[in-house]
Design a protein around this motif. Sequence first.
Motif, PDB file in Angstrom:
ATOM      1  N   ALA A   8     -38.732   6.646  50.703  1.00 35.27           N
ATOM      2  CA  ALA A   8     -37.558   5.863  50.328  1.00 35.27           C
ATOM      3  C   ALA A   8     -37.510   5.632  48.820  1.00 35.27           C
ATOM      4  CB  ALA A   8     -37.557   4.530  51.077  1.00 35.27           C
ATOM      5  N   CYS A   9     -38.656   5.342  48.218  1.00 31.97           N
ATOM      6  CA  CYS A   9     -38.718   5.155  46.762  1.00 31.97           C
ATOM      7  C   CYS A   9     -38.323   6.436  46.035  1.00 31.97           C
ATOM      8  CB  CYS A   9     -40.114   4.723  46.330  1.00 31.97           C
ATOM      9  SG  CYS A   9     -40.520   3.014  46.693  1.00 31.97           S
ATOM     10  N   LEU A  10     -38.845   7.555  46.503  1.00 30.95           N
ATOM     11  CA  LEU A  10     -38.514   8.832  45.870  1.00 30.95           C
ATOM     12  C   LEU A  10     -37.030   9.146  46.005  1.00 30.95           C
ATOM     13  CD1 LEU A  10     -39.618  11.238  44.340  1.00 30.95           C
ATOM     14  CD2 LEU A  10     -40.135  12.315  46.519  1.00 30.95           C
ATOM     15  N   ALA A  11     -36.476   8.940  47.183  1.00 36.10           N
ATOM     16  CA  ALA A  11     -35.050   9.186  47.399  1.00 36.10           C
ATOM     17  C   ALA A  11     -34.203   8.267  46.516  1.00 36.10           C
ATOM     18  CB  ALA A  11     -34.699   8.987  48.874  1.00 36.10           C
ATOM     19  N   ALA A  12     -34.578   7.006  46.444  1.00 42.34           N
ATOM     20  CA  ALA A  12     -33.829   6.060  45.607  1.00 42.34           C
ATOM     21  C   ALA A  12     -33.892   6.470  44.141  1.00 42.34           C
ATOM     22  CB  ALA A  12     -34.382   4.649  45.790  1.00 42.34           C
ATOM     23  N   MET A  13     -35.082   6.891  43.687  1.00 38.64           N
ATOM     24  CA  MET A  13     -35.213   7.325  42.300  1.00 38.64           C
ATOM     25  C   MET A  13     -34.317   8.522  42.007  1.00 38.64           C
ATOM     26  SD  MET A  13     -39.324   6.977  41.697  1.00 38.64           S
ATOM     27  CE  MET A  13     -39.304   8.269  40.495  1.00 38.64           C
ATOM     28  N   VAL A  14     -34.317   9.486  42.900  1.00 34.63           N
ATOM     29  CA  VAL A  14     -33.495  10.686  42.693  1.00 34.63           C
ATOM     30  C   VAL A  14     -32.020  10.317  42.625  1.00 34.63           C
ATOM     31  CG1 VAL A  14     -32.719  12.830  43.793  1.00 34.63           C
ATOM     32  CG2 VAL A  14     -35.158  12.306  43.673  1.00 34.63           C
ATOM     33  N   VAL A  15     -31.565   9.512  43.553  1.00 30.67           N
ATOM     34  CA  VAL A  15     -30.150   9.126  43.589  1.00 30.67           C
ATOM     35  C   VAL A  15     -29.786   8.317  42.344  1.00 30.67           C
ATOM     36  CG1 VAL A  15     -28.471   7.669  44.806  1.00 30.67           C
ATOM     37  CG2 VAL A  15     -29.931   9.237  46.094  1.00 30.67           C
ATOM     38  N   LEU A  16     -30.615   7.336  41.988  1.00 28.52           N
ATOM     39  CA  LEU A  16     -30.305   6.486  40.840  1.00 28.52           C
ATOM     40  C   LEU A  16     -30.298   7.266  39.533  1.00 28.52           C
ATOM     41  CD1 LEU A  16     -32.401   3.357  41.846  1.00 28.52           C
ATOM     42  CD2 LEU A  16     -29.912   3.466  41.656  1.00 28.52           C
ATOM     43  N   VAL A  17     -31.312   8.060  39.317  1.00 25.07           N
ATOM     44  CA  VAL A  17     -31.399   8.798  38.057  1.00 25.07           C
ATOM     45  C   VAL A  17     -30.323   9.875  37.984  1.00 25.07           C
ATOM     46  CG1 VAL A  17     -32.864  10.316  36.662  1.00 25.07           C
ATOM     47  CG2 VAL A  17     -33.832   8.273  37.721  1.00 25.07           C
ATOM     48  N   SER A  60     -27.432   9.968  39.546  1.00 25.31           N
ATOM     49  CA  SER A  60     -26.124   9.312  39.394  1.00 25.31           C
ATOM     50  C   SER A  60     -25.910   8.857  37.962  1.00 25.31           C
ATOM     51  CB  SER A  60     -26.022   8.107  40.329  1.00 25.31           C
ATOM     52  OG  SER A  60     -26.124   8.501  41.663  1.00 25.31           O
ATOM     53  N   ASN A  61     -26.941   8.287  37.359  1.00 24.67           N
ATOM     54  CA  ASN A  61     -26.809   7.834  35.973  1.00 24.67           C
ATOM     55  C   ASN A  61     -26.572   9.003  35.019  1.00 24.67           C
ATOM     56  OD1 ASN A  61     -26.727   5.086  35.751  1.00 24.67           O
ATOM     57  ND2 ASN A  61     -28.929   4.824  35.657  1.00 24.67           N
ATOM     58  N   VAL A  62     -27.276  10.101  35.243  1.00 27.90           N
ATOM     59  CA  VAL A  62     -27.085  11.269  34.370  1.00 27.90           C
ATOM     60  C   VAL A  62     -25.663  11.798  34.495  1.00 27.90           C
ATOM     61  CG1 VAL A  62     -27.742  13.689  34.034  1.00 27.90           C
ATOM     62  CG2 VAL A  62     -29.508  11.945  34.298  1.00 27.90           C
ATOM     63  N   GLY A  96     -22.882   4.313  32.841  1.00 32.36           N
ATOM     64  CA  GLY A  96     -23.893   4.498  33.871  1.00 32.36           C
ATOM     65  C   GLY A  96     -24.084   3.230  34.665  1.00 32.36           C
ATOM     66  N   ILE A  97     -24.993   3.281  35.595  1.00 31.60           N
ATOM     67  CA  ILE A  97     -25.322   2.116  36.406  1.00 31.60           C
ATOM     68  C   ILE A  97     -26.491   1.424  35.703  1.00 31.60           C
ATOM     69  CG2 ILE A  97     -26.035   1.302  38.686  1.00 31.60           C
ATOM     70  CD1 ILE A  97     -25.063   4.061  39.748  1.00 31.60           C
ATOM     71  N   ALA A  98     -26.229   0.269  35.134  1.00 34.00           N
ATOM     72  CA  ALA A  98     -27.258  -0.419  34.357  1.00 34.00           C
ATOM     73  C   ALA A  98     -28.460  -0.787  35.225  1.00 34.00           C
ATOM     74  CB  ALA A  98     -26.669  -1.671  33.707  1.00 34.00           C
TER      75      ALA A  98
END
Length: 181
Positions: free
Chosen positions: A30-39, A41-43, A52-54
């Motif tokens: 879940a942490c890995l998936a969240a990191m991928v989505v967050l990073v 999406s921000n890029v 971006g999403i602060a």
Amino acid sequence: MHIDKPPRPESAAGQVVGLFFRALEYVIAACLAAMVVLVFSNVVMRYLFGTGIAEGEELARLCFVWLIFIGATLAVREHGHIGVDMVVRRMSPAVRRVCLLVNHALVLWALWMLGEGSWTMTMIGLDSVLPVTGISTAVFGAAGVFLAVTMSLILIADVWAVLSGRAGTLVDVSASAGHGE
């Protein structure tokens, strides 16, 4: 020193422990998936829209810290950390046991220091929050406390197995000798 993976638990307590570590594997995913989505999406948002999403940066950093600390704990349970056994594999089984016990004692001492420092960081962090999300900075120190406690319990179980004679291949390093593992 090569130590095999722990066998599948059979007792009720062993099953609970197994479920706990299985849950940790899901937390890592879940942490890995969240990191991928967050990073990601921000890029994309920064490239396409100049914004971006602060909260994404802080949450990704939090996920990364917990992913690393939980992953290190799972690696200790599976005896998956890198080890050099050139000298130890040439020793008798009795001396290997002593080396393993000394090794675990030193690691437990280091974990005590890590846990004590992380506990202090956690207590200090209770009074401060991350600037964007408002999450307490204590969650970063708590990762170190979690790591120190869980790794210590795993190592204590290994020490108990060695001292009670149930270690089996715990101190047998001949399986890894000369096989490039």
